[in-house]
Motif scaffolding. Structure first.
Motif, PDB file in Angstrom:
ATOM      1  N   ILE A 174     -10.908  -1.108 -60.362  1.00  0.00           N
ATOM      2  CA  ILE A 174     -12.083  -1.537 -61.501  1.00  0.00           C
ATOM      3  C   ILE A 174     -11.102  -1.627 -62.661  1.00  0.00           C
ATOM      4  CG2 ILE A 174     -13.975  -1.088 -62.974  1.00  0.00           C
ATOM      5  CD1 ILE A 174     -14.568   1.114 -60.976  1.00  0.00           C
ATOM      6  N   LEU A 175     -11.309  -3.139 -63.042  1.00  0.00           N
ATOM      7  CA  LEU A 175     -10.664  -3.687 -64.287  1.00  0.00           C
ATOM      8  C   LEU A 175     -11.562  -3.799 -65.185  1.00  0.00           C
ATOM      9  CD1 LEU A 175      -8.356  -6.358 -62.651  1.00  0.00           C
ATOM     10  CD2 LEU A 175      -7.744  -4.297 -63.433  1.00  0.00           C
ATOM     11  N   ASP A 176     -11.654  -2.678 -66.236  1.00  0.00           N
ATOM     12  CA  ASP A 176     -12.731  -2.655 -67.394  1.00  0.00           C
ATOM     13  C   ASP A 176     -12.222  -3.716 -68.395  1.00  0.00           C
ATOM     14  OD1 ASP A 176     -14.433  -2.271 -69.463  1.00  0.00           O
ATOM     15  OD2 ASP A 176     -14.601  -0.178 -68.903  1.00  0.00           O
ATOM     16  N   CYS A 177     -13.080  -4.708 -68.633  1.00  0.00           N
ATOM     17  CA  CYS A 177     -12.865  -5.781 -69.449  1.00  0.00           C
ATOM     18  C   CYS A 177     -13.473  -5.628 -70.927  1.00  0.00           C
ATOM     19  CB  CYS A 177     -12.761  -7.127 -68.893  1.00  0.00           C
ATOM     20  SG  CYS A 177     -11.702  -7.477 -67.753  1.00  0.00           S
ATOM     21  N   THR A 178     -14.131  -4.622 -71.155  1.00  0.00           N
ATOM     22  CA  THR A 178     -15.145  -4.571 -72.086  1.00  0.00           C
ATOM     23  C   THR A 178     -14.542  -4.847 -73.595  1.00  0.00           C
ATOM     24  OG1 THR A 178     -16.614  -2.906 -70.914  1.00  0.00           O
ATOM     25  CG2 THR A 178     -16.935  -3.051 -73.259  1.00  0.00           C
ATOM     26  N   ASP A 179     -13.302  -4.354 -73.769  1.00  0.00           N
ATOM     27  CA  ASP A 179     -12.505  -4.597 -74.937  1.00  0.00           C
ATOM     28  C   ASP A 179     -11.588  -5.505 -74.756  1.00  0.00           C
ATOM     29  OD1 ASP A 179     -14.156  -2.578 -76.077  1.00  0.00           O
ATOM     30  OD2 ASP A 179     -12.955  -0.953 -75.291  1.00  0.00           O
ATOM     31  N   LEU A 180     -11.696  -6.433 -73.872  1.00  0.00           N
ATOM     32  CA  LEU A 180     -10.739  -7.493 -73.743  1.00  0.00           C
ATOM     33  C   LEU A 180     -11.124  -8.672 -74.601  1.00  0.00           C
ATOM     34  CD1 LEU A 180      -8.064  -8.670 -72.494  1.00  0.00           C
ATOM     35  CD2 LEU A 180      -9.385  -9.559 -70.536  1.00  0.00           C
ATOM     36  N   GLU A 181     -10.408  -9.051 -75.576  1.00  0.00           N
ATOM     37  CA  GLU A 181     -10.854 -10.095 -76.418  1.00  0.00           C
ATOM     38  C   GLU A 181     -10.463 -11.517 -76.137  1.00  0.00           C
ATOM     39  OE1 GLU A 181      -8.818  -8.865 -80.011  1.00  0.00           O
ATOM     40  OE2 GLU A 181      -9.780  -6.889 -80.085  1.00  0.00           O
ATOM     41  N   PHE A 182      -9.304 -11.814 -75.368  1.00  0.00           N
ATOM     42  CA  PHE A 182      -8.658 -13.175 -75.159  1.00  0.00           C
ATOM     43  C   PHE A 182      -7.935 -12.808 -74.078  1.00  0.00           C
ATOM     44  CE2 PHE A 182      -5.274 -16.160 -75.141  1.00  0.00           C
ATOM     45  CZ  PHE A 182      -5.779 -17.259 -75.259  1.00  0.00           C
ATOM     46  N   ILE A 183      -7.992 -13.760 -72.933  1.00  0.00           N
ATOM     47  CA  ILE A 183      -7.046 -13.906 -71.815  1.00  0.00           C
ATOM     48  C   ILE A 183      -6.488 -15.253 -71.618  1.00  0.00           C
ATOM     49  CG2 ILE A 183      -8.930 -14.388 -70.205  1.00  0.00           C
ATOM     50  CD1 ILE A 183      -7.272 -12.568 -68.231  1.00  0.00           C
ATOM     51  N   SER A 184      -4.913 -15.289 -71.488  1.00  0.00           N
ATOM     52  CA  SER A 184      -4.427 -16.840 -71.203  1.00  0.00           C
ATOM     53  C   SER A 184      -3.994 -17.113 -69.811  1.00  0.00           C
ATOM     54  CB  SER A 184      -3.088 -16.562 -71.977  1.00  0.00           C
ATOM     55  OG  SER A 184      -2.227 -15.824 -71.468  1.00  0.00           O
ATOM     56  N   SER A 185      -3.544 -18.038 -69.564  1.00  0.00           N
ATOM     57  CA  SER A 185      -3.299 -18.428 -68.096  1.00  0.00           C
ATOM     58  C   SER A 185      -2.401 -17.269 -67.560  1.00  0.00           C
ATOM     59  CB  SER A 185      -2.677 -19.788 -68.025  1.00  0.00           C
ATOM     60  OG  SER A 185      -1.343 -20.179 -68.664  1.00  0.00           O
ATOM     61  N   SER A 186      -1.280 -17.095 -68.485  1.00  0.00           N
ATOM     62  CA  SER A 186      -0.242 -16.052 -67.936  1.00  0.00           C
ATOM     63  C   SER A 186      -1.168 -14.693 -67.687  1.00  0.00           C
ATOM     64  CB  SER A 186       0.694 -15.632 -69.151  1.00  0.00           C
ATOM     65  OG  SER A 186       1.482 -16.885 -69.353  1.00  0.00           O
ATOM     66  N   GLY A 187      -2.028 -14.185 -68.527  1.00  0.00           N
ATOM     67  CA  GLY A 187      -2.952 -13.132 -68.039  1.00  0.00           C
ATOM     68  C   GLY A 187      -3.553 -13.092 -66.866  1.00  0.00           C
ATOM     69  N   LEU A 188      -4.087 -14.233 -66.472  1.00  0.00           N
ATOM     70  CA  LEU A 188      -4.942 -14.492 -65.157  1.00  0.00           C
ATOM     71  C   LEU A 188      -3.895 -14.506 -64.071  1.00  0.00           C
ATOM     72  CD1 LEU A 188      -6.963 -17.663 -66.550  1.00  0.00           C
ATOM     73  CD2 LEU A 188      -8.099 -15.520 -65.856  1.00  0.00           C
ATOM     74  N   ARG A 189      -2.670 -14.907 -64.102  1.00  0.00           N
ATOM     75  CA  ARG A 189      -1.792 -14.987 -63.372  1.00  0.00           C
ATOM     76  C   ARG A 189      -1.548 -13.505 -62.933  1.00  0.00           C
ATOM     77  NH1 ARG A 189       2.409 -16.918 -65.741  1.00  0.00           N
ATOM     78  NH2 ARG A 189       1.467 -19.034 -65.816  1.00  0.00           N
ATOM     79  N   CYS A 190      -1.460 -12.528 -63.859  1.00  0.00           N
ATOM     80  CA  CYS A 190      -1.299 -11.321 -63.506  1.00  0.00           C
ATOM     81  C   CYS A 190      -2.289 -10.464 -62.798  1.00  0.00           C
ATOM     82  CB  CYS A 190      -1.236 -10.448 -65.008  1.00  0.00           C
ATOM     83  SG  CYS A 190       0.226 -10.600 -65.920  1.00  0.00           S
ATOM     84  N   LEU A 191      -3.393 -10.970 -63.160  1.00  0.00           N
ATOM     85  CA  LEU A 191      -4.853 -10.564 -62.337  1.00  0.00           C
ATOM     86  C   LEU A 191      -4.802 -11.024 -60.896  1.00  0.00           C
ATOM     87  CD1 LEU A 191      -7.583 -10.694 -64.995  1.00  0.00           C
ATOM     88  CD2 LEU A 191      -6.155  -8.814 -64.546  1.00  0.00           C
ATOM     89  N   LEU A 192      -4.413 -12.295 -60.632  1.00  0.00           N
ATOM     90  CA  LEU A 192      -4.305 -12.962 -59.594  1.00  0.00           C
ATOM     91  C   LEU A 192      -3.260 -12.252 -58.573  1.00  0.00           C
ATOM     92  CD1 LEU A 192      -5.196 -15.311 -57.628  1.00  0.00           C
ATOM     93  CD2 LEU A 192      -3.631 -16.693 -58.694  1.00  0.00           C
ATOM     94  N   ALA A 193      -1.939 -11.664 -59.222  1.00  0.00           N
ATOM     95  CA  ALA A 193      -1.170 -10.967 -58.313  1.00  0.00           C
ATOM     96  C   ALA A 193      -1.715  -9.648 -58.129  1.00  0.00           C
ATOM     97  CB  ALA A 193       0.203 -10.512 -59.132  1.00  0.00           C
ATOM     98  N   LEU A 194      -2.471  -8.946 -58.664  1.00  0.00           N
ATOM     99  CA  LEU A 194      -3.270  -7.872 -58.338  1.00  0.00           C
ATOM    100  C   LEU A 194      -4.299  -8.157 -57.494  1.00  0.00           C
ATOM    101  CD1 LEU A 194      -3.558  -4.749 -58.462  1.00  0.00           C
ATOM    102  CD2 LEU A 194      -5.253  -5.332 -60.521  1.00  0.00           C
ATOM    103  N   ARG A 195      -4.937  -9.128 -57.485  1.00  0.00           N
ATOM    104  CA  ARG A 195      -5.856  -9.487 -56.242  1.00  0.00           C
ATOM    105  C   ARG A 195      -5.488  -9.604 -55.087  1.00  0.00           C
ATOM    106  NH1 ARG A 195      -9.378  -8.599 -53.329  1.00  0.00           N
ATOM    107  NH2 ARG A 195     -10.850 -10.358 -52.468  1.00  0.00           N
ATOM    108  N   LYS A 196      -4.308 -10.497 -55.322  1.00  0.00           N
ATOM    109  CA  LYS A 196      -3.330 -10.864 -53.741  1.00  0.00           C
ATOM    110  C   LYS A 196      -3.042  -9.439 -53.071  1.00  0.00           C
ATOM    111  CE  LYS A 196      -2.361 -15.609 -54.841  1.00  0.00           C
ATOM    112  NZ  LYS A 196      -1.105 -16.281 -55.075  1.00  0.00           N
ATOM    113  N   LYS A 197      -2.526  -8.809 -53.914  1.00  0.00           N
ATOM    114  CA  LYS A 197      -1.811  -7.286 -53.414  1.00  0.00           C
ATOM    115  C   LYS A 197      -3.111  -6.565 -52.820  1.00  0.00           C
ATOM    116  CE  LYS A 197       1.503  -4.161 -53.219  1.00  0.00           C
ATOM    117  NZ  LYS A 197       2.660  -4.115 -52.606  1.00  0.00           N
ATOM    118  N   THR A 198      -4.050  -6.450 -53.460  1.00  0.00           N
ATOM    119  CA  THR A 198      -5.391  -5.810 -52.819  1.00  0.00           C
ATOM    120  C   THR A 198      -5.807  -6.201 -51.629  1.00  0.00           C
ATOM    121  OG1 THR A 198      -7.055  -6.951 -54.197  1.00  0.00           O
ATOM    122  CG2 THR A 198      -6.190  -4.696 -54.963  1.00  0.00           C
ATOM    123  N   MET A 199      -5.985  -7.648 -51.510  1.00  0.00           N
ATOM    124  CA  MET A 199      -6.414  -8.312 -50.275  1.00  0.00           C
ATOM    125  C   MET A 199      -5.241  -7.716 -49.119  1.00  0.00           C
ATOM    126  SD  MET A 199      -7.441 -11.947 -51.608  1.00  0.00           S
ATOM    127  CE  MET A 199      -7.789 -12.744 -49.750  1.00  0.00           C
TER     128      MET A 199
END
Length: 100
Positions: A44-69
């Motif tokens: 679970i990625l709790d983003c309640t206190d996440l204020e901003f996300i850049s394309s670089s941050g999205l890339r990190c989340l995508l890498a995690l998603r691919k790994k979980t798949m």
């Protein structure tokens, strides 16, 4: 940017706080290692206190998603505010992740 990881059995929760901009994403990708190493579990990625996300941050989340798949786990994004959700919608991440 701060990432706190809480483990409860087979569930790992990553609590994201602050701004996940390009500079923070470099450290964030390293901080994600415990989640990457447990990609066969429920994450679970709790983003309640996440204020901003850049394309670089999205890339990190995508890498995690691919790994979980690959590993048979799953990743859920929880608590994203309207601004963060808009970024996920525009980039197509709503098709890749489950949201709560």
């Amino acid at each position: 940017m701060n990432l706190e990881i809480i483990k409860d059995g087979d569930v790992l929760t990553g609590i994201l706080k602050g701004r996940l901009d390009t500079l923070a994403a470099m450290q964030f990708s390293k901080d994600l290692n415990p989640l990457m190493e447990n990609a066969d579990k429920h994450i679970i990625l709790d983003c309640t206190d996440l204020e901003f996300i850049s394309s670089s941050g999205l890339r990190c989340l995508l890498a995690l998603r691919k790994k979980t798949m690959v590993e048979g786990g799953d990743a859920i994004i929880r608590g994203a505010n309207d601004e963060i959700m808009q970024v996920f919608k525009i980039t197509g991440f709503t098709q890749l992740f489950k949201f709560e």
